[in-house]
Design an enzyme around this catalytic site. Structure first.
Site, PDB file in Angstrom:
ATOM      1  N   GLU A 291       2.418  -1.814  12.940  1.00  0.00           N
ATOM      2  CA  GLU A 291       3.520  -2.511  11.741  1.00  0.00           C
ATOM      3  C   GLU A 291       3.097  -1.697  10.217  1.00  0.00           C
ATOM      4  O   GLU A 291       1.858  -2.059   9.668  1.00  0.00           O
ATOM      5  CB  GLU A 291       2.780  -4.165  11.799  1.00  0.00           C
ATOM      6  CG  GLU A 291       3.105  -4.380  13.050  1.00  0.00           C
ATOM      7  CD  GLU A 291       5.223  -4.060  14.136  1.00  0.00           C
ATOM      8  OE1 GLU A 291       5.506  -5.011  13.317  1.00  0.00           O
ATOM      9  OE2 GLU A 291       5.447  -3.807  14.807  1.00  0.00           O
TER      10      GLU A 291
HETATM   11  N1  LIG Z   1       4.672  -4.575   8.626  1.00  0.00           N
HETATM   12  C1  LIG Z   1       3.311  -5.060   8.448  1.00  0.00           C
HETATM   13  O1  LIG Z   1       3.314  -6.305   8.687  1.00  0.00           O
HETATM   14  C2  LIG Z   1       2.142  -4.909   6.832  1.00  0.00           C
HETATM   15  C3  LIG Z   1       1.316  -5.773   6.852  1.00  0.00           C
HETATM   16  C4  LIG Z   1       0.669  -5.766   5.912  1.00  0.00           C
HETATM   17  C5  LIG Z   1       0.406  -4.074   5.186  1.00  0.00           C
HETATM   18  N2  LIG Z   1       1.665  -3.163   5.586  1.00  0.00           N
HETATM   19  C6  LIG Z   1       1.416  -2.075   4.901  1.00  0.00           C
HETATM   20  O2  LIG Z   1      -0.203  -1.616   5.086  1.00  0.00           O
HETATM   21  C7  LIG Z   1      -0.187  -0.703   4.101  1.00  0.00           C
HETATM   22  C8  LIG Z   1      -1.035  -1.098   2.773  1.00  0.00           C
HETATM   23  O3  LIG Z   1      -2.502  -1.488   3.508  1.00  0.00           O
HETATM   24  P1  LIG Z   1      -2.942   0.341   3.845  1.00  0.00           P
HETATM   25  O4  LIG Z   1      -3.662   0.794   2.412  1.00  0.00           O
HETATM   26  O5  LIG Z   1      -5.171  -0.462   4.001  1.00  0.00           O
HETATM   27  O6  LIG Z   1      -2.314   1.386   4.458  1.00  0.00           O
HETATM   28  P2  LIG Z   1      -3.111   2.800   5.103  1.00  0.00           P
HETATM   29  O7  LIG Z   1      -2.385   3.080   6.278  1.00  0.00           O
HETATM   30  O8  LIG Z   1      -3.917   3.241   4.518  1.00  0.00           O
HETATM   31  O9  LIG Z   1      -4.632   1.878   6.108  1.00  0.00           O
HETATM   32  C9  LIG Z   1      -4.676   1.117   7.491  1.00  0.00           C
HETATM   33  C10 LIG Z   1      -6.050   1.448   7.900  1.00  0.00           C
HETATM   34  O10 LIG Z   1      -6.057   2.173   9.025  1.00  0.00           O
HETATM   35  C11 LIG Z   1      -6.766   3.322   8.611  1.00  0.00           C
HETATM   36  N3  LIG Z   1      -6.896   4.327   8.513  1.00  0.00           N
HETATM   37  C12 LIG Z   1      -6.958   5.314   7.763  1.00  0.00           C
HETATM   38  N4  LIG Z   1      -6.498   6.358   8.233  1.00  0.00           N
HETATM   39  C13 LIG Z   1      -6.667   6.033   9.640  1.00  0.00           C
HETATM   40  C14 LIG Z   1      -6.514   7.371  10.984  1.00  0.00           C
HETATM   41  N5  LIG Z   1      -6.772   8.621  10.570  1.00  0.00           N
HETATM   42  N6  LIG Z   1      -6.420   6.683  11.460  1.00  0.00           N
HETATM   43  C15 LIG Z   1      -6.773   5.619  12.219  1.00  0.00           C
HETATM   44  N7  LIG Z   1      -6.515   4.271  10.915  1.00  0.00           N
HETATM   45  C16 LIG Z   1      -6.763   5.055  10.167  1.00  0.00           C
HETATM   46  C17 LIG Z   1      -7.702   2.312   7.169  1.00  0.00           C
HETATM   47  O11 LIG Z   1      -9.411   3.191   7.225  1.00  0.00           O
HETATM   48  C18 LIG Z   1      -7.209   0.773   7.437  1.00  0.00           C
HETATM   49  O12 LIG Z   1      -7.664  -0.015   8.472  1.00  0.00           O
HETATM   50  C19 LIG Z   1       1.560  -0.818   2.956  1.00  0.00           C
HETATM   51  O13 LIG Z   1       1.994   0.266   3.050  1.00  0.00           O
HETATM   52  C20 LIG Z   1       2.223  -1.660   3.878  1.00  0.00           C
HETATM   53  O14 LIG Z   1       3.059  -1.992   3.417  1.00  0.00           O
HETATM   54  C21 LIG Z   1       2.489  -3.846   6.817  1.00  0.00           C
END
Ligand SMILES: NC(=O)c1ccc[n+]([C@@H]2O[C@H](COP(=O)([O-])OP(=O)(O)OC[C@H]3O[C@@H](n4cnc5c(N)ncnc54)[C@H](O)[C@@H]3O)[C@@H](O)[C@H]2O)c1
Ligand SMILES: N[C@@H](CCC=O)C(=O)O
EC number: 1.2.1.88
Length: 521
Positions: A291
């Site tokens: 998501e």
């Molecule tokens: N669609 C939804 O339901 C929803 C809900 C909340 C947030 N979001 C989205 O989330 C984003 C904000 O969150 P963020 O900054 O934490 O996102 P992010 O993608 O930077 O990080 C999310 C998670 O992924 C992990 N991660 C980072 N690199 C990874 C890898 N290579 N492999 C596996 N995991 C890894 C991070 O440590 C963190 O736990 C925004 O784009 C927002 O729109 C979407």
């Protein structure tokens, strides 16, 4: 069914009323108590045992970056491997634990969360920089996920009916998948982490739970709540760490059966690609729930209640400083009402209180981190080149907190970067459209498709938007944030993700595999 267990039907947890002095007093007391616990240490929890790590994640208060909220274990591949092992072992008994017993753990976790509500709100304020109402909504949503999925499991536990066939008994039912890796974002650190984890657990899977590195203390608290609720050791393995250090490892490992991810498009697509490769010894195709982000638009036409539209746009754009995947980052206004609505948006945005979330009146708190602050500041510079900044100032000194005031850009081209890329801050791009056709075309001109809104009194247009607006969550004549569990199942189209629809009737089935058994007599 839930009736067998004597459960009341699901109802959303009410929000706290901040005009009630009693609630204000309770939260002040919780802030003081939690304030005295800041700086504490939280080890990883693997197989029910604390595991110390060499490195640590130092979590800070985004409203006051010099204040350490906590120090959390920082898994390397070694600990991540231990967590996958523990989850693999626990799967052997958890898969056979009756669904009713698994549901009870969620119900109990909801009760614990309710009892610890003010404390959890306080952690959300310190670590997430959440204004009070937003912090409270987080905990209410987490409780909702627990209550809703507990009941959903009871609804699904015996499978679904199939057509009768003479001389045979035919059954169709669900079984758990295996070990799931739960990877969560920082912006809904209690609700989304609890929701993804509880869905995986109640369906009989075991998990490695990785919170965001920016909100790992809240992750530790969520793990603690599941433990307090009686979840057996090894079912949930708390594995805090940096995505860049353990993410690929967890996703690619052969023991991983599924990945439930919420976060950015960039990370989600990376996970999807890596999970598609078959590791040596892997015996399944990994399932990915991803998501991701949004570039969400609200369209306003000339028939709309313009006052309501301006209010809905401002609340959707600036709630939690725009750090919601559902946030309105594009307002598409028909040209005949453009100036009037823009004026009303500006009025509202100027009136929003910005600052550290020390009282219920603060509406716009800090951004979560220095990188996020720098990213948004960078987009403000891009916006100044691409359009006219009609509201907002250059961000101040990040050492004083990661604050950015509500910003509005007008006159942008719909193909410009500020109209196409997810900024994830309190930055609204206002676009002008000739008519409703053009407004809808602009709204759909995005690789994302998460939330969207239309303010209109024209029935024909609303019906058209109902089918043609590309958004997984579409709202008419109201704000586009704050989807309620069980009421507005949440998840987007296109590059906003796999459309898992958290908090909806199909969500749990994504965590299971269906089996048909036929017996001829
Ligand atoms: N669609 C939804 O339901 C929803 C809900 C909340 C947030 N979001 C989205 O989330 C984003 C904000 O969150 P963020 O900054 O934490 O996102 P992010 O993608 O930077 O990080 C999310 C998670 O992924 C992990 N991660 C980072 N690199 C990874 C890898 N290579 N492999 C596996 N995991 C890894 C991070 O440590 C963190 O736990 C925004 O784009 C927002 O729109 C979407
Ligand atoms: N489900 C939340 C958004 C989650 C993403 O950040 C909402 O509907 O506002």
């Amino acid at each position: 069914m839930s009736k067998e267990m004597g459960l009341t039907p699901f109802r959303n947890e009410p929000y706290l009323d901040w005009s009630d002095e009693g609630n204000v007093g309770k939260l002040r007391a919780a802030l003081e108590k939690v304030g005295g616990e800041l700086g504490g240490s939280y080890p990883l929890i693997i197989g029910g045992k604390p595991v110390e790590t060499e490195g640590e994640i130092v979590s800070e208060n985004p409203a006051k970056p010099s204040q350490v909220v906590g120090r959390v274990g920082r898994a390397t591949e070694r600990e991540a491997g231990m967590a996958l092992d523990a989850a693999t072992r626990a799967f052997e008994f958890w898969r056979n634990t009756p669904p009713e017993a698994r549901s009870r753990i969620l119900l109990r976790a909801a009760a614990v969360m309710r009892r610890r509500r003010f404390e959890m709100i306080a952690w959300e304020i310190y670590e997430g920089g959440k204004p009070w109402a937003e912090a409270d909504a987080q905990i209410a949503e987490a409780i909702d996920f627990l209550e809703y999925y507990a009941r959903e499991m009871l609804r699904l536990k015996d499978g679904k009916p199939v057509a009768p066939f003479p001389g045979e008994e035919n059954r169709y039912f669900y079984q758990p998948l295996g070990v799931g890796v739960i990877i969560a974002p920082w912006n809904f650190p209690t609700a989304i982490l609890t929701g993804m984890s509880s869905a995986a657990i109640v369906t009989g899977n075991t998990i490695v739970m990785k919170p965001s590195e920016y909100t790992s203390v809240i992750g530790a608290k969520v793990a603690e709540i599941f433990e307090e609720a009686g979840l057996p050791a090894g079912v949930l393995n708390f594995c805090a760490g940096y995505g860049s250090e353990i993410g690929d490892y967890l996703v690619e490992d052969a023991r991983t059966r599924f990945i439930s991810f919420t976060g950015s498009m960039k990370t989600g697509l990376r996970i999807n690609e890596r999970a598609a490769r078959t590791a040596p010894g892997q015996r399944w195709i990994k399932r990915v729930l991803a998501e991701m982000g949004g570039k969400d638009a609200i369209v306003v036409d000339e028939t709309a209640d313009l006052e309501a539209a301006a209010e809905g746009i401002a609340v959707s754009a600036y709630g939690y400083a725009g750090q919601k995947c559902s946030a309105c980052s594009r307002a598409i206004l028909q040209e005949d009402i453009h100036d009037e609505v823009l004026g009303r948006i500006l009025e509202r945005a100027k009136a929003l209180r910005v600052g550290p979330p020390g009282s219920p009146e603060v509406f716009v708190g800090p951004l979560i981190s220095r990188p996020q602050f720098e990213k948004v500041a960078g987009y403000i510079e891009v916006g100044k080149e691409e359009a006219e900044r009609v509201l907002g100032e250059d961000p101040g000194d990040p050492e004083e907190g990661y604050f950015v005031s509500p910003t509005v850009f007008a006159g942008a081209d719909p193909r410009s970067r500020i109209a196409q890329e997810e900024i994830f801050g309190p930055v609204l791009t206002v676009l002008k459209a000739r008519d409703f056709d053009e407004a809808l075309r602009i709204a759909n001109d995005s690789p994302y498709g998460l939330t969207g809104g239309v303010y209109s009194r024209d029935r024909e247009r609303l019906e058209r938007a109902r089918h043609e607006f590309r958004a997984g969550n579409l709202y008419f004549n109201r704000k586009i944030t704050g989807a309620l569990v069980g009421v507005q199942p949440f998840g987007g189209f296109d590059l906003s993700g796999t459309n898992a629809k958290a908090g909806g009737p199909d969500y749990l089935t994504l965590h299971m595999q269906a089996k048909s058994v036929a017996e001829r007599f």
